[in-house]
Design an enzyme around this catalytic site. Sequence first.
Site, PDB file in Angstrom:
ATOM      1  N   ARG A 256       0.838  -1.189   0.036  1.00 54.64           N
ATOM      2  CA  ARG A 256       0.056  -0.112   0.042  1.00 54.64           C
ATOM      3  C   ARG A 256       0.779   1.273   0.182  1.00 54.64           C
ATOM      4  NH1 ARG A 256      -4.891  -1.742   4.212  1.00 54.64           N
ATOM      5  NH2 ARG A 256      -5.321  -3.521   3.189  1.00 54.64           N
ATOM      6  N   ARG A 271       2.579   0.853  10.441  1.00 50.26           N
ATOM      7  CA  ARG A 271       1.816   1.279   9.203  1.00 50.26           C
ATOM      8  C   ARG A 271       3.004   1.214   8.077  1.00 50.26           C
ATOM      9  NH1 ARG A 271      -2.686   3.845   7.736  1.00 50.26           N
ATOM     10  NH2 ARG A 271      -2.927   4.225  10.061  1.00 50.26           N
ATOM     11  N   GLU A 343      -5.593  -1.556  15.119  1.00 53.01           N
ATOM     12  CA  GLU A 343      -6.607  -2.299  14.121  1.00 53.01           C
ATOM     13  C   GLU A 343      -5.887  -3.227  13.539  1.00 53.01           C
ATOM     14  OE1 GLU A 343      -8.374   0.311  10.968  1.00 53.01           O
ATOM     15  OE2 GLU A 343      -8.618  -1.843   9.769  1.00 53.01           O
ATOM     16  N   SER A 346     -10.453  -6.134   9.723  1.00 57.21           N
ATOM     17  CA  SER A 346     -11.529  -5.277   9.217  1.00 57.21           C
ATOM     18  C   SER A 346     -12.362  -6.314   8.451  1.00 57.21           C
ATOM     19  CB  SER A 346     -10.986  -4.336   8.446  1.00 57.21           C
ATOM     20  OG  SER A 346     -11.821  -3.460   7.897  1.00 57.21           O
ATOM     21  N   ARG A 385       1.042  -6.070  13.099  1.00 55.88           N
ATOM     22  CA  ARG A 385       0.392  -5.292  14.603  1.00 55.88           C
ATOM     23  C   ARG A 385      -0.152  -6.436  15.731  1.00 55.88           C
ATOM     24  NH1 ARG A 385      -3.665  -0.918  11.479  1.00 55.88           N
ATOM     25  NH2 ARG A 385      -2.124   0.044  10.667  1.00 55.88           N
TER      26      ARG A 385
END
Length: 419
Positions: A256, A271, A343, A346, A385
């Site tokens: 990403r 991230r 997070e 999702s 994470r």
Amino acid sequence: MIPLAELRDHPERFREGARRKREEAPVDEILEVDAGARRLRSEVEAAQAERRRASAASRGAPSPEQRERLNSLRARIQEGEARLAELEARLQELLLYVPNPPHESVPDGDDERSNVTVRTWGEPPRFGFEPLPHHELGDRLGIFDFERAAKISGARFAVLRGEGARLQRALISWMLDVATREHGYTEVLPPYLVRPECMVGTANLPDKEGMAYQLRDDDLYLVPTAEVPVTNLYREEILDAARLPICHVAYTACFRREAGAAGKDTRGYVRLHQFDKVEMVRFVVPESSLDELETLTGHAEHLLRRLGLHHRVLLMCSGDMGFAQWKKYDVEVWAPGMRRWLEVSSCSAFGDFQARRANIRYRPAPGERPRFLHTLNGSGLAVPRVLDAILEARQREDGSVDVPEPLRPYMGGLERITP
RNA sequence: GGAGCGAUCGCCUAGCUGGUCGAGGGCGCCGCACUGGAAAUGCGGUAUACGGGGUCAACUCGUAUCGAGGGUUCGAAUCCCUCUCGCUCCGCCA
């Protein structure tokens, strides 16, 4: 993609859906283009019907007058068709920009402040000392090397070393094994490069242009998530109802650009432009769609329970859920060193939104007409994470970290990572 | 990178000397007959999209769709051009 007929009959549903998501939807323009296209289409079709009849009547030997009339008809048809093609292309393009209206159970809200915590599992771990954030622990353990990662690839890349690399690999293997052995998923290992139509199929394009890495010399994208190749596995297919639900789990690296995240999460292993993720994807009949979302979310939570990590589940509010989702839960894990929630999953239900874009259908019963199926996906889980949370939650005062029970078999029985 | 072959209805396939082809056959599937029940067999049916009509349901009419786009023609699955994708062989490489 939303159905045009429904937008025509109930435009307010889609205006309202977009409003709830705090997004724009070109509803009025669609109605206008559609009306024009419909008018033009009946004209063209009438001309075509006439040509067909006349041509068949004069079969073999059209008289000069007939020939002339037919020629002028052809000119009219060609012109009309050209304009119609333009309008329809425009219409298709516009339809790609209409967001999927949220399900009525989705709470209204502008941003993450309106998300609803539906449940929390466990307690934050207590320490007799000041717990460190994972990047400091990682430095002491020698398992992260951000400096060299930056040297070879730039910011937001990481190098894992030794037991850190091994722990990451253990997490991936363990999560895949739980998904396949306990939760009924079939593992797939898909390509990391996909064609643009796959990105459109899952709605990563055209709306989120700029999120994915694109190759310079080939018309391919690096996958931002396994959702893209796995969901598109059955694009353009008609599946037998007896095969549903189809449940796949896939490990891939995810790429990403994080273009809109400048300055956010710049410290630590949180991230990244490239990260590992295990993803669950379900293809289901429409009737079971929302139950399937609960099941899917449950699978993600189950992994965190097994690791003994304090976590919570949030129901995303309308403004925080994204363009394509019908309903979505986020699963967040507590990182005690950073004192924040991360997070790690999702879980989304898309209704038939993706299935329409990717043209994935099923035949409810032999002889019946095909219908669009429903798709869902959820992380199970985002690896970095989870690794952060493990380091932070299971740290000791001397800087060592206990390996969670389930991962030990994947680490050659190793119980603790020490500096 | 070089050479060749191919893309037709859920699947396989015929058609490719241009009209009678939305398109034949087989498989699969659905219905009916036969049967105590089934198999086998026989008969019938079985694409999608958009638009019009309709008790907005069944249904019916129109148009389009034979990989995509363009061209020739009164008329194209059939002829011509371009593109995309797939397969095979050679080369190269892990």
